[in-house]
Design a protein around this motif. Structure first.
Motif, PDB file in Angstrom:
ATOM      1  N   TRP A  56       0.908  -1.113  -0.009  1.00  0.00           N
ATOM      2  CA  TRP A  56       0.098  -0.029  -0.060  1.00  0.00           C
ATOM      3  C   TRP A  56       0.929   1.329   0.024  1.00  0.00           C
ATOM      4  N   LEU A  63       2.307   1.803  -3.453  1.00  0.00           N
ATOM      5  CA  LEU A  63       1.083   2.506  -4.353  1.00  0.00           C
ATOM      6  C   LEU A  63       0.977   3.794  -4.296  1.00  0.00           C
ATOM      7  N   LEU A  82      -6.103   4.611  -0.633  1.00  0.00           N
ATOM      8  CA  LEU A  82      -4.696   3.753  -0.463  1.00  0.00           C
ATOM      9  C   LEU A  82      -4.250   4.153   0.747  1.00  0.00           C
ATOM     10  N   CYS A 123      -5.986   2.012   3.573  1.00  0.00           N
ATOM     11  CA  CYS A 123      -5.583   0.663   3.581  1.00  0.00           C
ATOM     12  C   CYS A 123      -4.259   0.358   4.129  1.00  0.00           C
ATOM     13  N   LEU A 124      -3.288   1.206   4.095  1.00  0.00           N
ATOM     14  CA  LEU A 124      -1.945   1.349   4.577  1.00  0.00           C
ATOM     15  C   LEU A 124      -2.239   1.511   6.046  1.00  0.00           C
ATOM     16  N   ALA A 180      -3.077  -1.878   7.392  1.00  0.00           N
ATOM     17  CA  ALA A 180      -2.181  -3.226   7.135  1.00  0.00           C
ATOM     18  C   ALA A 180      -1.381  -3.431   8.434  1.00  0.00           C
TER      19      ALA A 180
END
Length: 376
Positions: A202, A205, A369, A372-373, A376
């Motif tokens: 992540w 990206l 994103l 999402c990071l 994680a």
């Protein structure tokens, strides 16, 4: 920790980031001249720039090995290799040899970038401080001044080989400062990538989008001003120069902001600001309006990579840090080098206005994103 202490502990990395900016800023300002000399259309020129991405991605994968092999001398040696690779720009004469030279430039830049970011992350962990924004700010400041001087050099009739030779001498003089007194041991080659976790994906990206937008603007900003808006060579060079200066302001400001609010909040507003800036640049009708747009892009994307590298670097052990940074860089820096060729293809098929609009759309994906990071 005070600013002076941060500068002291970053003594080896600050000149490395400056060296990268000096050489890359000169290249960005000379892009219109290179394209004109090759008589290439946008798509062909963009395709040649893609070879820089291939070189960078290839070398970044092996950068941790380079880091271990040369230890405390790794940054200095990487800088020497980098400045030598950039001298090849003076030999560009055909599309084929430009692609070959570009591959070498990308490979050299990839190794240096991974090594200096990994070493900086190590310094942050050792001294419990945050210095990514400051170091990346130095890169942006050096990039801006170099682009400005390169534009003046080009306006005066000097070719790229003359400028790169002078810039190379400056970088060579800085390399002794990049030698470190001590470095932590990296992980062996057989360390499993799975231990790094999805944060690397992540984070990579997000960096990909930030660097794609940054380098696309650096690579095509001058051309947009000169071709689309009728600016001169010096006015064109102010495009990437304005990006570099505002990125420096954004990164130095980001150094202060992270002490008052979370990285997630800063990154959210940064993505929004840079997206608006890309739209302003896309639909600019004067060079001044384009400078405003490039400046907003610079302020926004300036904090993306430093904060992501810092976030990922803090999530892994010292032994895995170089590998984690290299994996984020492999993903992220594909955007750094793929940005210009993507812009070239969109410009050829549609227009430069469409190219910069595409950047704005990509930047809207950063908050997604980022979520999402964080999970994680």
């Amino acid at each position: 920790m005070t600013l002076m202490n941060d500068i002291k502990i970053c003594r080896p990395t600050l000149p490395a980031f400056a060296a990268m900016g000096i050489m890359w800023g000169g290249f960005s300002a000379y892009v219109p001249a290179l394209k004109s000399a090759l008589a290439a259309d946008d798509a062909a020129f963009g395709f040649c720039l893609l070879f820089m991405a291939f070189g960078a991605v290839t070398s970044m994968w092996f950068a941790p090995l380079f880091s271990r092999r040369f230890g405390r001398f790794a940054m200095a040696l990487a800088a020497v290799i980098y400045l030598m690779a950039m001298q090849g720009l003076g030999a560009v004469s055909t599309m084929v040899n430009f692609a070959v030279i570009g591959f070498g430039m990308g490979a050299a830049a990839g190794v240096m970038d991974v090594v200096m970011n990994a070493r900086l992350s190590e310094i942050e962990a050792t001294h419990d401080t945050s210095a990514m924004n400051m170091n990346h700010g130095v890169f942006s400041l050096a990039f801006g001044f170099s682009a400005l001087f390169a534009g003046l050099s080009r306006q005066a009739g000097h070719d790229i080989s003359t400028y790169m030779f002078g810039a190379g001498l400056v970088v060579l003089a800085m390399t002794p400062l990049m030698v470190q007194s001590f470095v932590a041991e990296d992980a062996p080659d057989d360390t499993a990538d799975g231990k790094l976790g999805m944060a690397v994906v992540w984070g990579g990206l997000i960096v990909l989008i930030g660097f794609l937008c940054e380098n696309a603007t650096e690579g095509w900003g001058a051309l947009h001003i000169e071709r689309s808006l009728g600016g001169s060579a010096s006015e064109g060079a102010l495009g990437p120069a304005s990006l570099g200066f505002t990125m420096a302001i954004g990164r130095f400001g980001g150094q202060a902001l992270v002490t008052r609010m979370s990285e997630a909040t800063v990154l959210f507003w940064a993505a929004l600001l840079s997206g608006i800036g890309a739209l302003i640049a896309a639909f600019a009708v004067t060079p001044v309006m384009a400078y405003v747009g490039f400046g907003a892009v610079g302020l926004g994307v300036s904090v993306v990579a430093p904060m992501v590298f810092a976030l990922v670097g803090r999530r892994v052990s010292n032994a895995l840090r170089a590998k984690a940074i290299s994996r984020v860089a492999v993903i992220g820096y594909f955007g750094f080098f793929a940005g210009p060729p993507i812009m070239g293809l969109l410009s050829e098929w549609i227009s430069l206005t469409a190219s910069f609009t595409f950047l704005a759309v990509l930047l809207l994906l950063v908050p997604v994103l980022l979520g999402c990071l964080r999970r994680a």
